[in-house]
Design a protein around this motif. Structure first.
Motif: not given
Length: 527
Positions: A382-390
């Protein structure tokens, strides 16, 4: 008085004079006719012609002379030849002919002169010269016939160039033929060429060796008739008669056949149909790879892989049930410890619990890796932000590092676009890389960085540990690899699973390392 005078002699003289007058008249008429005839010749021939007196002044010139050299009679007749065309005819080689050669040799043919004329450009001329001695009047007259061979020379040069090119082409063709023959006889793969009637033109040495035939039984024969019609194979007919006329190139065409002499063979055919301008219309090249043994090996490997997969799954599931029981019992014992407990017993029980947890993780990872090998990644992008995951991983990593948040440095790229990825799976990737880096960073410093690079989100995790040897870098993503000790204390499947997850997202993963200076693990996900 009669006077007699003898006029016989006078009469004879008069008769002689009359005869001479008549002869002179004939000679004059003949001379006039000859002059007229010569003038007609001069003005009729297509070749430029010019006559010069002994002082090399122009006496007459042909009409073609005026046309070819763009001059007129007023500027020509009576002029010194070198002065013609505003001294354009002052040509050293022409002077050599008229002033040195002709005085010694009254006739000279095919004398080549090349000259740049201001008005008509460069000309190559072939001169025929005649010096005629005259008994009366001026001593001599020179006839000069001029053939303009400029175009002919261009043609000759073109022909010479063409001849050389043809010679080169022929030599190249001969070399190419020799080279192709060498290739045919050198390659280990059986190779055969056919004419448009599907008759054998040539075959490689390996063809004869593999299929147990000889040149006498092969060359010139219809391919279907080879080996006592053993090559009359329906799938081969389909390739040569149906597929190739529609598609000039066809690769990896599989044919299985039982040969009387050599048994069953499975062949992979690559075919090329080459159109030719000369000779017969086409030639067909057929490369034959005998994959019989490979097919047997592949089938055996498939059976072994299936058996391994089944065994892995069975063992994993069989181990999980008793392991769960052992873990539960160990937990009860740990929780029920009371009274004075031997520290050694406590350590042994704690070690047992850790190993049970590790074995549980190993079984879980084995099953997860087996699913990924089978293409069952379980990814839900799904569309996500990589920085949020980090940032989410960073919180967990701080706990893993013993609350040393100052040692976990983040360098997050600004304004990174959202991309499609499975948040849980990428969390697992990041956590695997972070936990490895924390475990092996001697200084405790770990740097995780994100940035946009080449239309992909690029993530790197760097540690300052002991590093990995260069020859082991390609091994670290393999299951149960111990290269560089990056699996020490783990299950040996963490990086293998990490790689499979990244590949399932159509990304790339790699590592860089230098002994004594640490390692950096990279992965990128396409935007």
């Amino acid at each position: 008085m009669l006077v007699f005078r003898d006029v016989t002699e006078n009469r004879e003289v008069e008769k002689g004079l009359e005869k001479t007058r008549k002869e002179l008249a004939i000679i004059k008429r003949t001379a006039d006719e000859a002059h007229e005839f010569s003038e007609s010749i001069i003005n009729t021939v297509r070749e430029p012609l010019i006559s010069l007196d002994q002082d090399l002044r122009v006496v007459a010139a042909s009409r073609s002379f005026y046309e070819v050299f763009k001059v007129n009679p007023q500027e020509t007749v009576g002029q010194l030849i070198y002065d013609l065309g505003n001294k354009q005819w002052d040509i050293p080689k022409l002077r050599e002919l008229l002033e040195n050669i002709l005085p010694q040799k009254a006739t000279f043919d095919n004398y080549e002169v090349e000259h740049d004329f201001a008005d008509i450009g460069r000309r190559i001329m072939l001169l025929n010269a005649r010096q005629i001695e005259r008994a009366s009047g001026k001593e001599r007259i020179i006839l000069l016939a001029i053939e303009d061979i400029s175009k002919r020379r261009e043609v000759e040069k073109g022909l010479e160039k063409t001849r050389k090119e043809l010679a080169i082409i022929k030599r190249t063709a001969d070399e190419a033929h020799e080279f192709s023959e060498s290739i045919i006889n050198t390659v280990r793969e059986p190779l055969i060429s056919l004419d448009q009637d599907l008759r054998v033109v040539t075959a490689s040495r390996s063809f004869y060796e593999v299929f147990k035939v000889n040149p006498q039984e092969t060359v010139g024969k219809l391919i279907y008739d080879l080996g006592n019609k053993q090559w009359d194979i329906p799938k081969l007919r389909d390739l040569l008669e149906t597929i190739l006329p529609q598609k000039a190139t066809f690769d990896n065409y599989e044919v299985g056949h039982d040969f009387a002499d050599i048994g069953r063979r499975i062949m992979l055919l690559n075919a090329r149909q080459i159109e030719r301008a000369l000779g017969k219309e086409r030639i067909i090249l057929l490369a034959i790879e005998d994959i019989t043994q490979r097919k047997v090996a592949e089938e055996s490997l498939m059976k072994l892989t299936n058996a391994k997969s089944k065994f892995t799954s069975t063992v994993s599931h069989e181990l999980r049930s008793p392991l769960s029981t052992i873990k539960a019992a160990t937990d009860l014992v740990w929780e029920g410890l009371a009274g004075p407990v031997n520290e050694e017993q406590k350590d042994l029980l704690g070690t047992a619990r850790e190993n049970i947890d590790r074995l549980s993780r190993l079984i879980k990872n084995v099953l997860a890796y087996k699913k990924m090998e089978a293409g069952k990644t379980g990814c839900d992008p799904l569309e996500n932000e990589i920085n949020e995951a980090v940032l989410e991983v960073h919180k967990s990593a701080v706990l893993f590092a013993g609350n040393r948040s100052e040692d976990l440095v983040m360098e997050l790229g600004l304004d990174l676009p959202k991309i499609k990825f499975d948040r849980d799976k990428i969390f697992q990737v990041l956590m695997n890389l972070m936990s490895n880096a924390i475990r092996y960073s001697e200084s405790g410093i770990v740097i995780i960085k994100t940035q946009l690079e080449n239309n992909a989100i690029h993530v790197s995790v760097r540690d300052l540990g002991e590093g990995i040897k260069a020859e082991h870098l390609d091994e670290i993503f393999e299951p149960f690899s111990q290269a560089g000790n990056h699996q020490k204390g783990g299950t040996g499947l963490g990086l293998a699973i990490t790689k499979e997850i990244v590949l399932a997202h159509h990304g790339k993963i790699w590592a860089e390392s230098e002994l004594g200076k640490g390692s950096t693990f990279h992965f990128s996900l396409p935007v």
